[in-house]
Each structure stands twice: as C-alpha cells, then as structure tokens.
Design an enzyme around this catalytic site. Structure first.
Site, PDB file in Angstrom:
ATOM      1  N   CYS A   1       4.699  -7.964 -11.184  1.00 46.95           N
ATOM      2  CA  CYS A   1       5.684  -6.902 -11.425  1.00 46.95           C
ATOM      3  C   CYS A   1       7.085  -7.398 -11.776  1.00 46.95           C
ATOM      4  O   CYS A   1       7.578  -7.093 -12.861  1.00 46.95           O
ATOM      5  CB  CYS A   1       5.751  -5.985 -10.206  1.00 46.95           C
ATOM      6  SG  CYS A   1       4.230  -5.061  -9.986  1.00 46.95           S
TER       7      CYS A   1
ATOM      8  N   GLU B   1       2.111  -5.822  -2.844  1.00 49.04           N
ATOM      9  CA  GLU B   1       0.857  -6.521  -2.572  1.00 49.04           C
ATOM     10  C   GLU B   1       1.012  -7.274  -1.258  1.00 49.04           C
ATOM     11  O   GLU B   1       2.080  -7.778  -0.942  1.00 49.04           O
ATOM     12  CB  GLU B   1       0.531  -7.486  -3.721  1.00 49.04           C
ATOM     13  CG  GLU B   1       0.065  -6.734  -4.946  1.00 49.04           C
ATOM     14  CD  GLU B   1      -0.304  -7.644  -6.102  1.00 49.04           C
ATOM     15  OE1 GLU B   1      -0.554  -8.835  -5.890  1.00 49.04           O
ATOM     16  OE2 GLU B   1      -0.335  -7.140  -7.238  1.00 49.04           O
TER      17      GLU B   1
ATOM     18  N   ASN C   1      12.773  -2.519  -8.895  1.00 50.23           N
ATOM     19  CA  ASN C   1      12.274  -3.893  -9.032  1.00 50.23           C
ATOM     20  C   ASN C   1      13.360  -4.837  -9.544  1.00 50.23           C
ATOM     21  O   ASN C   1      13.459  -5.982  -9.096  1.00 50.23           O
ATOM     22  CB  ASN C   1      11.061  -3.936  -9.966  1.00 50.23           C
ATOM     23  CG  ASN C   1       9.775  -3.640  -9.207  1.00 50.23           C
ATOM     24  OD1 ASN C   1       9.809  -3.399  -8.005  1.00 50.23           O
ATOM     25  ND2 ASN C   1       8.660  -3.678  -9.892  1.00 50.23           N
TER      26      ASN C   1
ATOM     27  N   PHE D   1      14.890  -9.636   1.505  1.00 49.55           N
ATOM     28  CA  PHE D   1      15.037 -10.187   0.150  1.00 49.55           C
ATOM     29  C   PHE D   1      16.204 -11.157   0.028  1.00 49.55           C
ATOM     30  O   PHE D   1      16.802 -11.295  -1.028  1.00 49.55           O
ATOM     31  CB  PHE D   1      15.136  -9.060  -0.898  1.00 49.55           C
ATOM     32  CG  PHE D   1      13.784  -8.567  -1.299  1.00 49.55           C
ATOM     33  CD1 PHE D   1      13.191  -9.015  -2.463  1.00 49.55           C
ATOM     34  CD2 PHE D   1      13.071  -7.704  -0.473  1.00 49.55           C
ATOM     35  CE1 PHE D   1      11.914  -8.600  -2.810  1.00 49.55           C
ATOM     36  CE2 PHE D   1      11.809  -7.288  -0.800  1.00 49.55           C
ATOM     37  CZ  PHE D   1      11.221  -7.731  -1.970  1.00 49.55           C
TER      38      PHE D   1
HETATM   39  N1  LIG Z   1       0.273  -4.815  -8.602  1.00 52.81           N
HETATM   40  C1  LIG Z   1       1.315  -4.275  -8.020  1.00 52.81           C
HETATM   41  O1  LIG Z   1       1.776  -4.716  -6.971  1.00 52.81           O
HETATM   42  C2  LIG Z   1       2.004  -3.070  -8.624  1.00 52.81           C
HETATM   43  C3  LIG Z   1       2.901  -2.345  -7.842  1.00 52.81           C
HETATM   44  C4  LIG Z   1       3.513  -1.220  -8.411  1.00 52.81           C
HETATM   45  C5  LIG Z   1       3.238  -0.873  -9.720  1.00 52.81           C
HETATM   46  N2  LIG Z   1       2.369  -1.611 -10.466  1.00 52.81           N
HETATM   47  C6  LIG Z   1       2.093  -1.178 -11.839  1.00 52.81           C
HETATM   48  O2  LIG Z   1       0.818  -0.504 -11.841  1.00 52.81           O
HETATM   49  C7  LIG Z   1       0.134  -0.752 -13.074  1.00 52.81           C
HETATM   50  C8  LIG Z   1      -1.222  -1.354 -12.797  1.00 52.81           C
HETATM   51  O3  LIG Z   1      -1.020  -2.607 -12.171  1.00 52.81           O
HETATM   52  P1  LIG Z   1      -2.211  -3.400 -11.447  1.00 52.81           P
HETATM   53  O4  LIG Z   1      -1.580  -4.574 -10.787  1.00 52.81           O
HETATM   54  O5  LIG Z   1      -3.022  -2.453 -10.652  1.00 52.81           O
HETATM   55  O6  LIG Z   1      -3.044  -3.876 -12.744  1.00 52.81           O
HETATM   56  P2  LIG Z   1      -4.494  -4.536 -12.764  1.00 52.81           P
HETATM   57  O7  LIG Z   1      -4.514  -5.377 -13.970  1.00 52.81           O
HETATM   58  O8  LIG Z   1      -4.810  -5.119 -11.428  1.00 52.81           O
HETATM   59  O9  LIG Z   1      -5.468  -3.278 -12.963  1.00 52.81           O
HETATM   60  C9  LIG Z   1      -5.566  -2.541 -14.132  1.00 52.81           C
HETATM   61  C10 LIG Z   1      -6.997  -2.063 -14.298  1.00 52.81           C
HETATM   62  O10 LIG Z   1      -7.072  -1.188 -15.419  1.00 52.81           O
HETATM   63  C11 LIG Z   1      -8.328  -1.412 -16.050  1.00 52.81           C
HETATM   64  N3  LIG Z   1      -8.313  -0.846 -17.408  1.00 52.81           N
HETATM   65  C12 LIG Z   1      -7.773  -1.358 -18.537  1.00 52.81           C
HETATM   66  N4  LIG Z   1      -7.976  -0.513 -19.571  1.00 52.81           N
HETATM   67  C13 LIG Z   1      -8.659   0.542 -19.091  1.00 52.81           C
HETATM   68  C14 LIG Z   1      -9.160   1.745 -19.654  1.00 52.81           C
HETATM   69  N5  LIG Z   1      -9.003   2.020 -20.937  1.00 52.81           N
HETATM   70  N6  LIG Z   1      -9.842   2.592 -18.855  1.00 52.81           N
HETATM   71  C15 LIG Z   1     -10.022   2.322 -17.552  1.00 52.81           C
HETATM   72  N7  LIG Z   1      -9.563   1.214 -16.956  1.00 52.81           N
HETATM   73  C16 LIG Z   1      -8.888   0.333 -17.708  1.00 52.81           C
HETATM   74  C17 LIG Z   1      -8.511  -2.905 -15.972  1.00 52.81           C
HETATM   75  O11 LIG Z   1      -9.864  -3.268 -16.166  1.00 52.81           O
HETATM   76  C18 LIG Z   1      -8.002  -3.188 -14.562  1.00 52.81           C
HETATM   77  O12 LIG Z   1      -9.039  -3.120 -13.607  1.00 52.81           O
HETATM   78  C19 LIG Z   1       1.064  -1.648 -13.897  1.00 52.81           C
HETATM   79  O13 LIG Z   1       1.856  -0.827 -14.720  1.00 52.81           O
HETATM   80  C20 LIG Z   1       1.931  -2.308 -12.848  1.00 52.81           C
HETATM   81  O14 LIG Z   1       3.181  -2.686 -13.345  1.00 52.81           O
HETATM   82  C21 LIG Z   1       1.731  -2.697  -9.942  1.00 52.81           C
END
Ligand SMILES: NC(=O)c1ccc[n+]([C@@H]2O[C@H](COP(=O)([O-])OP(=O)(O)OC[C@H]3O[C@@H](n4cnc5c(N)ncnc54)[C@H](O)[C@@H]3O)[C@@H](O)[C@H]2O)c1
Length: 448
Positions: A273, A165, A221, A262
């Site tokens: 995360c 992010e 991570n 880091f």
């Molecule tokens: N945020 C990061 O920097 C990052 C980086 C790498 C990996 N990840 C991983 O990616 C995944 C998502 O993370 P994020 O930060 O984007 O999460 P987030 O909470 O920002 O987004 C998840 C989205 O999924 C939606 N959602 C929930 N249930 C749903 C369904 N049944 N159908 C459709 N949409 C649905 C939610 O409304 C939400 O908008 C996680 O596993 C996280 O660990 C995140």
C-alpha cells in the site's frame, strides 16, 4: 444481508470472512481458479492472525462461499464490494484496469429493477466512483441497447479500507472509523445497516461524498508514510550528531499532538500500500497541476533508507563483501504477515548478491512467497538459528516477535563474527554491547 466480494486477496478475503462472521451470506469471487479451489476446500490462501478460525467457521455455517463465476456470485447480492488490485500503472498512477474491467462486466449482468450497491473498497484515485458508474452504464447500454441503460438500478459507493495486514481481522471487526462516500440515501441506509455491528462501541461511520472518501484513503496512507520517512531522517541526524533516536522518539511521542505510533525508524516502509499509494497521490496531484513536494521527498527518503544498513555492513567488512555469507532474519515487509510486496528485505538481498555475497534467510511465514520470487538465489533456513550457520554476520530486516529476545549464546557460537546489523532496532544497545557484539542499528550509536 446478501453480499458479494469481487477479488479475494488480502482485503477481499478478510472483508468477506468478517461480513460472514456478523451473519451475512457472502460470496467471494476471484478469477484465480487455483485460489478459489483452495478456498472452497477450506484451505486459507494468506497468513493473517485469527482469520483461519473465522474462515473455517463461516464455511461450516454455510455463510461463506467462493466462485470464479461473477454472474452467479453477484446474482442475489444487495451489495457488491470491489476488492480488486490497483497496482501502479506505467507512469506510477493507479491502474484501474481491474476495477473498470469488472465494472464493464457488471453492466452486462445487472438487471434493471434489481437494485444493487457497488462499493469501491480498492484504493482508487479521486473520480473513480464516477468512472465505475459511467462504465457500468455504458456497458449496460451496449449489452441491451433497447433497455435504456440501468438508471436507478444501482449506486456506486466509495468505502476505502484501512485494515493493516498483521492485525487485519481486528481492524476490520473493530474499525476506528468506517468511511462511506455516497450521496445516495438508499445506499447510505444499506451501508449503515451492514456496518452497524462493527461500530457498536461508538466508533463513527463517517458519511461524505465519493471524492472526499477516495482522497481520505490516500491522505491517510501518505500521512503515515510521511511520519515514517520523517523519523528516518531524524535517525540520520541522530547518527551524525551523536543523539539516540529512541530517546528522541520517546521525547516527542509523549506529546499527544504527535502520538507514539509510527515513530519507529527502520529500513523504510514497504508493503502493498504505502509505496504505491504515495506514488499514486503524487501522480494525481500532477494531473491537477499541483506539485506535492512533501510526498516527493517522502519517496526519496524511503528509497535511500531501504539500503541504509549496506554502507555500515561494507565498512565493517572493509568494503569487500565478495564471498561473505549473511544470515538474514525477516523477509515479510512487516511482522505477522506473509506479504513480501515491496519488502525492504528483498532490496537488501539484491544489494548483497550484487556485491558478491551470499544469503541464508529465515522468516516465520514469508519464505514460500520469497521462494516464488527469488528462487534459489538465496538459501532458506528451517529456523532462525539454522540461518546463522557459516554466516559472517546477522542482518535483521523484519521485527517478528520471536527475533526480539533470541538466545544470544547460540548466536555467538554459530556466527563467524560477533556482528549484527539490525534494520528494526530490536535490541538494547547497552546490553548487546556488553555481550561483545558489534551491533549497528538505525539512529543509535554502534557498539564495539
Ligand atoms: N493489502 C492491504 O493491506 C490493503 C489495505 C487497504 C486497502 N488495500 C487496497 O485494496 C485493494 C486490493 O488489495 P489486496 O492487497 O487485497 O490485493 P490482492 O492482490 O491481494 O488481491 C486482489 C485479488 O483480486 C483478484 N482479481 C483480479 N482481477 C479480478 C477479476 N477480474 N475478477 C475477480 N477477481 C480478480 C486477484 O486474483 C486477487 O486475488 C487494492 O486497491 C489495495 O490498495 C489493500
């Protein structure tokens, strides 16, 4: 290529937008009606540098669409990405209810003969690709008992996401590497084609089995979190031994086996995360009867580190924070994002309020998100200097660029005491000491 992305949060929106940017036709699906309405109307739902421009361009070019309807959203897609939440469950392991819930729905709507690749982009424990596959099959069998399931109609691939992010667009458009876990040649071919434009400079697309891909994400991570906690412990030693962590950091970081990144000490890692992924890997390890000792220590160090500034603040105010008022610069868990999940600033706010103090905070992007969580427990300032009004001291919790070279004269003239407690080591200790500040940071000697 036609792509669907299920889950349009941080990862989903960046993924969908960047795939559209390379010419694909993308439908992003989310259950949050409000979010989908905003996105459809061209209103971006997260702050991420550079994203809005691409988002608007691709909507205009008719390559990026949003819907709440899963069936409609995946109908034409050759590849369906799952970018769904995997929050910690009750026991700390990753909760797969969102991922498996969507897998169950997919089983009911994928048609035999209409081959699709389903990609786990969420961070998921080892074995999840197999669970997703089994869930889709079972659901298809239940929905169409006479159809005999969906054999051959789909593959499940693991493609963990490594974007950070704050620089998510850059990371996605020019990844250091793309990890793809699959043993299916058909899926491999499609994934190679899709990621080709992102690795033109020669960075690798690394193919492996699903389980190794799943573990790769947790290993990455957890290693980075370990590096941070290690440096935070070195900083603790520096404070006790009269060494300067900046010097130690530079001294070890120039060794390319260690690397410069880091190694910055601070008030702990946060975000959506590291905390959950380290915890989930410990839980997964326990499930295979392995005690991951290092990671238990990493979590313990991080817990302590979040409140590392508190005893210093208490000592300065002779153990009495009742009625004291603090300016807090920075709320996001790191700069260039509005994400406040597990942000150390929130722990600091709770601790100050518990000690009887009040807080006025400023953050360039994260204040709206904090208002939704913390409400009027604290005040919010219009800018970084307005936050200083009537404050007994300044606390810094996020290293936003605009905090790095502030107008110290303004700070002096507004703060009641010339006292700064800096959880991100933004200032040069000699220079700030010469300005007469009582300045405390992490792993470096206090001034005055
Ligand atoms: N945020 C990061 O920097 C990052 C980086 C790498 C990996 N990840 C991983 O990616 C995944 C998502 O993370 P994020 O930060 O984007 O999460 P987030 O909470 O920002 O987004 C998840 C989205 O999924 C939606 N959602 C929930 N249930 C749903 C369904 N049944 N159908 C459709 N949409 C649905 C939610 O409304 C939400 O908008 C996680 O596993 C996280 O660990 C995140």
């Amino acid at each position: 290529m036609k792509i669907a992305v299920v889950g349009t949060g941080y990862v989903g929106l960046v993924t969908g937008t960047c795939f559209a940017e390379t010419g694909n036709s993308v439908v992003c699906i989310d259950i949050d009606v409000n979010k989908v309405n905003k996105l459809t109307n061209g209103e971006i739902t997260i702050y991420e540098p550079g994203l809005e421009k691409l988002f608007l361009r691709n909507i205009k070019e008719d390559r990026l669409h949003f819907t709440t309807n899963l069936e409609e959203g995946i109908r034409e897609a050759a590849i369906i990405f799952l970018a769904l939440p995997t929050p910690p469950g009750e026991n700390g392991s990753a909760d797969l209810k969102y991922v498996l819930g969507v897998a169950d729905d997919l089983g009911k709507i994928i048609k035999p003969g209409d081959y699709k690749v389903i990609v786990d982009k969420s961070t998921v424990p080892v074995g999840t690709a197999e669970k997703v596959k089994a869930t889709i099959h079972q659901s298809a069998l239940k929905a169409f008992p006479e159809g005999g399931g969906l054999d051959g109609a789909f593959d499940v691939v693991s493609n963990p996401e490594f974007l950070r992010e704050g620089v998510a667009v850059e990371d996605f458009m020019k990844p250091d590497r793309v990890v793809v876990g699959t043993n299916s040649e058909r899926a491999k071919k499609l994934m190679s084609e899709l990621f080709g434009p992102f690795v033109r400079q020669g960075n690798p697309v690394i193919f492996m089995d699903e389980r190794s891909a799943e573990l790769t994400k947790y290993a990455a991570n957890s290693f980075l979190a370990t590096k941070i906690s290690f440096m935070n412990e070195i900083a603790q030693l520096c404070e006790r031994m009269g060494a300067d962590v900046d010097m130690v950091r530079r001294g070890i970081g120039s060794d390319d086996r260690i690397g410069k990144r880091f190694l910055f000490p601070g008030i702990g890692y946060g975000g959506s995360c590291f905390p959950k992924d380290v915890q989930a890997l410990v839980k997964s390890s326990n499930e295979v009867n392995y005690d991951f000792k290092i990671l238990n220590a990493v979590m313990e160090v991080n817990e302590t580190q979040k409140l590392h500034l508190l005893p210093k603040i208490k000592k300065y105010f002779k153990d009495d924070l009742k009625g004291k008022h603090f300016a807090l610069w920075g709320l996001a868990f790191k700069p260039n994002t509005d994400d406040i999940r597990e942000a150390p600033a929130l722990y600091m706010i709770d601790a100050l309020i518990a000690a009887g103090a009040t807080v006025c905070a400023f953050d360039p992007e994260a204040m709206n998100n904090v208002k939704q969580v913390v409400g009027d427990k604290i005040e919010y300032a219009e800018n970084q200097y307005a936050a200083l009004k009537n404050a007994d001291a300044l606390i810094i919790a996020t290293e936003w660029n605009e905090f790095r070279t502030p107008d110290f004269l303004k700070i002096v003239s507004t703060l009641k005491n010339k006292a700064i407690f800096d959880g991100r080591n933004l200032f040069d200790t000699t220079a700030i000491g010469e300005l007469g500040f009582h300045y405390e940071s992490i792993g470096r000697a206090a001034t005055n």
